[in-house]
Design a protein around this motif. Structure first.
Motif, mmCIF file in Angstrom:
data_model
loop_
_atom_site.group_PDB
_atom_site.id
_atom_site.type_symbol
_atom_site.label_atom_id
_atom_site.label_comp_id
_atom_site.label_asym_id
_atom_site.label_seq_id
_atom_site.Cartn_x
_atom_site.Cartn_y
_atom_site.Cartn_z
ATOM 1 N N GLU A 20 0.831 -1.201 -0.090
ATOM 2 C CA GLU A 20 0.281 0.265 0.075
ATOM 3 C C GLU A 20 0.854 1.293 0.102
ATOM 4 O O GLU A 20 0.361 2.701 -0.920
ATOM 5 C CB GLU A 20 -1.091 -0.100 0.908
ATOM 6 C CG GLU A 20 -1.566 -0.931 1.044
ATOM 7 C CD GLU A 20 -2.949 -1.301 1.876
ATOM 8 O OE1 GLU A 20 -2.888 -0.808 3.037
ATOM 9 O OE2 GLU A 20 -4.329 -1.721 1.754
ATOM 10 N N SER A 23 2.923 1.454 -3.881
ATOM 11 C CA SER A 23 2.282 1.561 -5.308
ATOM 12 C C SER A 23 0.574 1.879 -5.211
ATOM 13 O O SER A 23 0.504 2.144 -4.025
ATOM 14 C CB SER A 23 2.255 -0.374 -5.247
ATOM 15 O OG SER A 23 1.177 -1.000 -4.353
ATOM 16 N N GLU A 24 0.548 1.719 -6.108
ATOM 17 C CA GLU A 24 -1.229 2.602 -5.763
ATOM 18 C C GLU A 24 -1.956 1.530 -5.973
ATOM 19 O O GLU A 24 -3.283 1.578 -6.208
ATOM 20 C CB GLU A 24 -1.816 2.729 -7.471
ATOM 21 C CG GLU A 24 -0.680 4.013 -8.248
ATOM 22 C CD GLU A 24 -0.460 4.999 -7.688
ATOM 23 O OE1 GLU A 24 -1.854 5.555 -7.692
ATOM 24 O OE2 GLU A 24 0.470 5.781 -7.531
ATOM 25 N N LYS A 26 -4.502 -0.769 -3.392
ATOM 26 C CA LYS A 26 -4.806 -1.311 -2.152
ATOM 27 C C LYS A 26 -4.669 -2.760 -1.789
ATOM 28 O O LYS A 26 -6.215 -3.241 -2.367
ATOM 29 C CB LYS A 26 -6.399 -0.564 -1.842
ATOM 30 C CG LYS A 26 -6.221 1.298 -1.810
ATOM 31 C CD LYS A 26 -7.683 2.007 -1.832
ATOM 32 C CE LYS A 26 -7.344 3.424 -1.627
ATOM 33 N NZ LYS A 26 -6.758 3.642 -2.935
ATOM 34 N N VAL A 47 -7.406 -1.817 -8.024
ATOM 35 C CA VAL A 47 -6.738 -0.567 -7.982
ATOM 36 C C VAL A 47 -7.495 0.520 -9.076
ATOM 37 O O VAL A 47 -8.103 -0.244 -9.370
ATOM 38 C CB VAL A 47 -5.212 -0.718 -9.219
ATOM 39 C CG1 VAL A 47 -5.487 -1.375 -10.580
ATOM 40 C CG2 VAL A 47 -4.404 0.931 -9.722
ATOM 41 N N ASP A 48 -7.507 1.815 -8.733
ATOM 42 C CA ASP A 48 -8.354 2.651 -9.193
ATOM 43 C C ASP A 48 -8.405 2.341 -11.141
ATOM 44 O O ASP A 48 -7.503 2.993 -11.329
ATOM 45 C CB ASP A 48 -8.372 4.346 -8.650
ATOM 46 C CG ASP A 48 -9.690 5.015 -9.288
ATOM 47 O OD1 ASP A 48 -9.583 4.810 -10.438
ATOM 48 O OD2 ASP A 48 -10.275 5.104 -8.272
ATOM 49 N N THR A 51 -6.686 5.075 -11.823
ATOM 50 C CA THR A 51 -5.087 5.221 -12.328
ATOM 51 C C THR A 51 -4.446 4.794 -13.639
ATOM 52 O O THR A 51 -3.183 5.152 -14.372
ATOM 53 C CB THR A 51 -4.936 4.289 -10.955
ATOM 54 O OG1 THR A 51 -4.748 5.105 -9.868
ATOM 55 C CG2 THR A 51 -3.317 4.556 -11.121
ATOM 56 N N SER A 54 -4.647 7.248 -16.401
ATOM 57 C CA SER A 54 -3.725 7.670 -16.873
ATOM 58 C C SER A 54 -2.735 7.002 -17.847
ATOM 59 O O SER A 54 -1.847 7.342 -18.822
ATOM 60 C CB SER A 54 -3.311 8.259 -16.012
ATOM 61 O OG SER A 54 -2.984 7.872 -14.898
ATOM 62 N N ASP A 108 -13.377 0.305 -9.926
ATOM 63 C CA ASP A 108 -11.342 -0.240 -9.715
ATOM 64 C C ASP A 108 -11.382 -1.762 -10.163
ATOM 65 O O ASP A 108 -12.858 -1.875 -10.813
ATOM 66 C CB ASP A 108 -11.511 -0.341 -8.585
ATOM 67 C CG ASP A 108 -11.589 -1.159 -7.174
ATOM 68 O OD1 ASP A 108 -12.450 -1.935 -7.923
ATOM 69 O OD2 ASP A 108 -11.743 -1.106 -6.368
#
Length: 137
Positions: A20, A23-24, A26, A47-48, A51, A54, A108
């Protein structure tokens, strides 16, 4: 949960914090106990999607992709991004990562990551991953 990792003992809570922090991702759930082994670390991650978007903008125009292609691209990007976790975990580790779901309500991607010492072997780790994936689906 404490896990035998080669000739050392690793706390899954410490690895959760490392993931956590660096990195991106959770950690949704520590699945180490669900592996039914004392030498496997396993986590359900998320992961969202923003993210991943992008990252994707650099390679694709999102509007040109169908929903199925977008889904596949998100899963692939999530798995690729998760491989970066390897540099933060103990040396001698092998990973198996599977993205399995686009949760549109949370926006996510859900993944499972299994981490073992290289002594366990890739084939055994794949077998364990199959068991873990059935627990989350």
């Amino acid at each position: 949960m404490y896990v035998a990792f080669g000739n050392q003992i690793v706390d899954s809570k410490d690895i959760k914090e490392i993931i956590e922090t660096n990195s991106e991702f959770k950690v949704v759930k520590d699945m180490s106990k669900g592996s039914k082994r004392e030498d496997i670390l396993a986590f359900n991650l998320s992961v969202d999607v923003n993210t991943l978007k992008s990252i994707m903008e650099e390679e694709y125009n999102e509007t040109e992709l169908t929903e199925d292609d977008l889904f596949e691209e998100y899963l692939t990007l999530a798995e690729d991004a998760a491989t970066d976790i390897e540099e933060y975990i103990p040396s001698g580790a092998i990973l198996d990562i599977r993205a399995y779901k686009w949760d549109q309500s949370d926006n996510d991607i859900k993944l499972v990551i299994a981490i073992a010492h290289e002594d366990v072997g890739e084939a055994k780790l794949r077998d364990i991953m199959r068991r873990l994936i059935t627990q989350v689906e």
